[in-house]
Write an enzyme that holds these catalytic residues in place. Structure first.
Site, PDB file in Angstrom:
ATOM      1  N   HIS A 129     -58.632  13.218  34.238  1.00  0.00           N
ATOM      2  CA  HIS A 129     -59.437  11.641  34.340  1.00  0.00           C
ATOM      3  C   HIS A 129     -58.838  11.473  36.022  1.00  0.00           C
ATOM      4  CE1 HIS A 129     -58.416   7.602  35.503  1.00  0.00           C
ATOM      5  NE2 HIS A 129     -57.675   7.580  35.401  1.00  0.00           N
ATOM      6  N   ASN A 185     -61.697   6.296  40.765  1.00  0.00           N
ATOM      7  CA  ASN A 185     -61.355   6.322  39.743  1.00  0.00           C
ATOM      8  C   ASN A 185     -62.238   5.010  38.449  1.00  0.00           C
ATOM      9  OD1 ASN A 185     -59.397   5.645  36.838  1.00  0.00           O
ATOM     10  ND2 ASN A 185     -57.540   5.832  38.486  1.00  0.00           N
ATOM     11  N   CYS A 240     -56.203   4.148  30.894  1.00  0.00           N
ATOM     12  CA  CYS A 240     -56.599   5.138  31.746  1.00  0.00           C
ATOM     13  C   CYS A 240     -56.772   6.716  30.897  1.00  0.00           C
ATOM     14  CB  CYS A 240     -56.732   6.072  33.119  1.00  0.00           C
ATOM     15  SG  CYS A 240     -57.168   4.937  33.924  1.00  0.00           S
TER      16      CYS A 240
HETATM   17  N1  ACO Z   1     -54.659   2.597  53.789  1.00  0.00           N
HETATM   18  C1  ACO Z   1     -54.087   2.503  54.435  1.00  0.00           C
HETATM   19  N2  ACO Z   1     -52.732   2.549  54.688  1.00  0.00           N
HETATM   20  C2  ACO Z   1     -52.189   2.349  53.589  1.00  0.00           C
HETATM   21  C3  ACO Z   1     -53.585   2.954  51.755  1.00  0.00           C
HETATM   22  C4  ACO Z   1     -54.288   2.606  52.941  1.00  0.00           C
HETATM   23  N3  ACO Z   1     -55.210   1.868  51.241  1.00  0.00           N
HETATM   24  N4  ACO Z   1     -52.675   2.191  51.498  1.00  0.00           N
HETATM   25  C5  ACO Z   1     -51.025   2.218  51.470  1.00  0.00           C
HETATM   26  N5  ACO Z   1     -51.254   2.695  52.649  1.00  0.00           N
HETATM   27  C6  ACO Z   1     -49.636   3.064  53.354  1.00  0.00           C
HETATM   28  C7  ACO Z   1     -48.637   2.288  52.578  1.00  0.00           C
HETATM   29  O1  ACO Z   1     -48.389   0.986  53.091  1.00  0.00           O
HETATM   30  C8  ACO Z   1     -47.271   3.276  53.302  1.00  0.00           C
HETATM   31  O2  ACO Z   1     -47.428   3.064  54.616  1.00  0.00           O
HETATM   32  P1  ACO Z   1     -45.929   2.831  55.254  1.00  0.00           P
HETATM   33  O3  ACO Z   1     -45.458   4.048  55.488  1.00  0.00           O
HETATM   34  O4  ACO Z   1     -45.765   2.026  56.856  1.00  0.00           O
HETATM   35  O5  ACO Z   1     -44.912   2.388  53.816  1.00  0.00           O
HETATM   36  C9  ACO Z   1     -48.331   4.485  53.081  1.00  0.00           C
HETATM   37  O6  ACO Z   1     -49.585   4.379  53.206  1.00  0.00           O
HETATM   38  C10 ACO Z   1     -47.641   5.965  52.184  1.00  0.00           C
HETATM   39  O7  ACO Z   1     -48.293   4.642  50.808  1.00  0.00           O
HETATM   40  P2  ACO Z   1     -47.559   5.610  49.804  1.00  0.00           P
HETATM   41  O8  ACO Z   1     -47.572   4.786  48.411  1.00  0.00           O
HETATM   42  O9  ACO Z   1     -46.167   6.644  50.235  1.00  0.00           O
HETATM   43  O10 ACO Z   1     -48.975   6.517  50.106  1.00  0.00           O
HETATM   44  P3  ACO Z   1     -48.959   7.630  49.294  1.00  0.00           P
HETATM   45  O11 ACO Z   1     -49.223   9.100  49.908  1.00  0.00           O
HETATM   46  O12 ACO Z   1     -48.399   7.408  47.797  1.00  0.00           O
HETATM   47  O13 ACO Z   1     -50.880   7.624  48.243  1.00  0.00           O
HETATM   48  C11 ACO Z   1     -51.250   6.552  46.306  1.00  0.00           C
HETATM   49  C12 ACO Z   1     -50.860   6.349  48.058  1.00  0.00           C
HETATM   50  C13 ACO Z   1     -52.931   6.843  46.637  1.00  0.00           C
HETATM   51  C14 ACO Z   1     -51.988   5.902  45.850  1.00  0.00           C
HETATM   52  C15 ACO Z   1     -50.745   7.552  45.590  1.00  0.00           C
HETATM   53  O14 ACO Z   1     -49.887   7.622  45.343  1.00  0.00           O
HETATM   54  C16 ACO Z   1     -51.548   7.694  44.228  1.00  0.00           C
HETATM   55  O15 ACO Z   1     -52.127   8.479  44.270  1.00  0.00           O
HETATM   56  N6  ACO Z   1     -50.611   7.992  43.174  1.00  0.00           N
HETATM   57  C17 ACO Z   1     -51.663   8.065  42.156  1.00  0.00           C
HETATM   58  C18 ACO Z   1     -52.349   6.742  41.665  1.00  0.00           C
HETATM   59  C19 ACO Z   1     -53.285   6.603  40.188  1.00  0.00           C
HETATM   60  O16 ACO Z   1     -53.843   7.970  39.826  1.00  0.00           O
HETATM   61  N7  ACO Z   1     -53.430   5.368  40.222  1.00  0.00           N
HETATM   62  C20 ACO Z   1     -54.124   5.528  38.700  1.00  0.00           C
HETATM   63  C21 ACO Z   1     -53.713   5.455  37.754  1.00  0.00           C
HETATM   64  S1  ACO Z   1     -54.947   5.621  36.552  1.00  0.00           S
HETATM   65  C22 ACO Z   1     -54.321   3.523  35.254  1.00  0.00           C
HETATM   66  O17 ACO Z   1     -54.290   4.424  34.080  1.00  0.00           O
HETATM   67  C23 ACO Z   1     -54.953   2.133  36.250  1.00  0.00           C
END
Ligand code: ACO
Length: 329
Positions: A251, A281, A112
């Protein structure tokens, strides 16, 4: 020394829209969860048969038209992407053929952060006197690498492309660029298979190793730590203060990351551009897509100071500080 400045901007989003409601019918998720955790409401999907180079070519032709140039005027074409059409030839070569450009063409892969790295290559070539007109494209069809049975990643990504024409001139448009990479943290965000390390096999497909795997929380913590540092480094190099940034264009990965970066820099949220709600994204495409939206919305004027922030797999990060030199469209 010649300076680099942006003389053309263009972008392209494919037609098909994938909404959060659509995803609710595919995996165990909800619109409320996705909007609260990410800010994303819908994203675009490349059509069947539509490739990264198709997206890139649309954006490139729009940027060239904006600059009043033809493909034959380009003397270097750089595509930032991590979803190339093929391992080789490069997506840059395929894109050049599609638009009718006959110049050196190369891909830059920094996930990214690819667009900021590509802009850095263009700026270096211009400042060194090696090129005068560079087409810099950020294009990704990352949904082709998304596991649509994995709710933790499939809600995040969309497809698209954006492009800048960067030209040599007396006016300094690109003021400073700060880049970084920490290759020891590659496992935080990766596509494990289908490269030379783990070629495609039935076992790979059975384990779904051909798709994106991500430790979301680690990416989140990394982004909100390194980006404010990178912004401050580029500001120090250019002698500007954070209050002088008119628009920060990060980004578009997650609205909560954008808000946290703004808070850590002391920037008002309304000066941090976001279109993540409708694009998701789009990886390398997200920064030029966002800049085109700002420009088309008549929010950029000659003299506007714009900060372009990338971060992603690698782990990589990059910040380009730009002084806008074009009249509003
Ligand atoms: N819908 C419902 N529940 C979900 C989903 C979903 N889509 N995805 C995960 N959960 C659940 C998990 O299973 C977890 O459940 P549990 O507590 O029973 O285990 C709970 O939600 C919390 O999960 P977390 O991973 O702790 O959620 P978080 O608040 O961290 O949000 C997210 C996840 C949105 C991915 C966040 O961590 C994030 O945005 N991180 C940055 C990611 C990013 O920017 N990635 C792209 C980089 S770009 C590149 O280089 C390709």
């Amino acid at each position: 020394m010649p300076h680099a400045r942006i003389t053309g901007v263009g972008s392209y989003l494919p037609d098909a829209i994938l909404t959060n409601a659509d995803l609710e019918s595919m995996v165990d998720t909800s619109d409320e969860w996705i909007v609260t955790r990410t800010g994303i409401r819908e994203r675009r999907l490349a059509a069947p048969g539509e490739t990264t180079s198709d997206l890139a070519a649309h954006a490139a032709l729009r940027a060239l038209a904006d600059a009043g140039l033809e493909p034959r005027d380009v003397d270097l074409l750089v595509v930032g992407t991590s979803s190339p059409d093929k391992i080789f030839p490069s997506t840059a070569c395929i894109t050049a053929a599609k638009i009718g450009a006959a110049c050196p063409a190369v891909d830059v892969m920094a996930a990214c952060t690819s667009f900021v790295y590509a802009l850095h290559h263009a700026t270096c070539a211009i400042e060194a006197g090696r090129a005068r007109t560079v087409l810099v494209i950020g294009a990704d069809a990352l949904t082709r690498h998304v596991d649509f049975t994995d709710r933790t990643t499939c809600v995040l990504f969309g497809d698209g492309a954006g492009a800048f024409v960067v030209q040599a001139g007396d006016e300094q448009g690109v003021l400073a660029i700060d880049l970084g990479a920490d290759g020891t943290r590659g496992d935080v965000l990766e596509i494990p298979a289908c490269g030379a390390a783990m070629p495609a096999s039935e076992e790979v497909l059975a384990k779904r190793f051909q798709f994106i795997r991500m430790n979301g929380q680690e990416v989140f913590k990394f982004a909100v730590r390194v980006i404010p540092q990178s912004v401050k480094a580029a500001l120090a190099a250019s002698g500007l203060a954070v209050e002088q940034i008119d628009w920060l264009v990060p980004h578009q990965a997650n609205q909560r990351i954008l808000d946290t970066i703004a808070d850590r820099l002391g920037l008002p949220h309304e000066r941090v551009f976001s279109n993540i709600a409708t694009t998701g994204n789009t990886s390398a495409a997200s920064i030029p897509l966002a800049v085109d939206a700002l420009y088309t919305g008549r929010n950029l004027h000659p003299g506007s100071v714009v900060g372009l922030v990338g971060f992603g797999a690698g782990l990589t990060w990059g910040y380009a500080l730009v002084r806008w030199t074009k009249e509003a469209r």
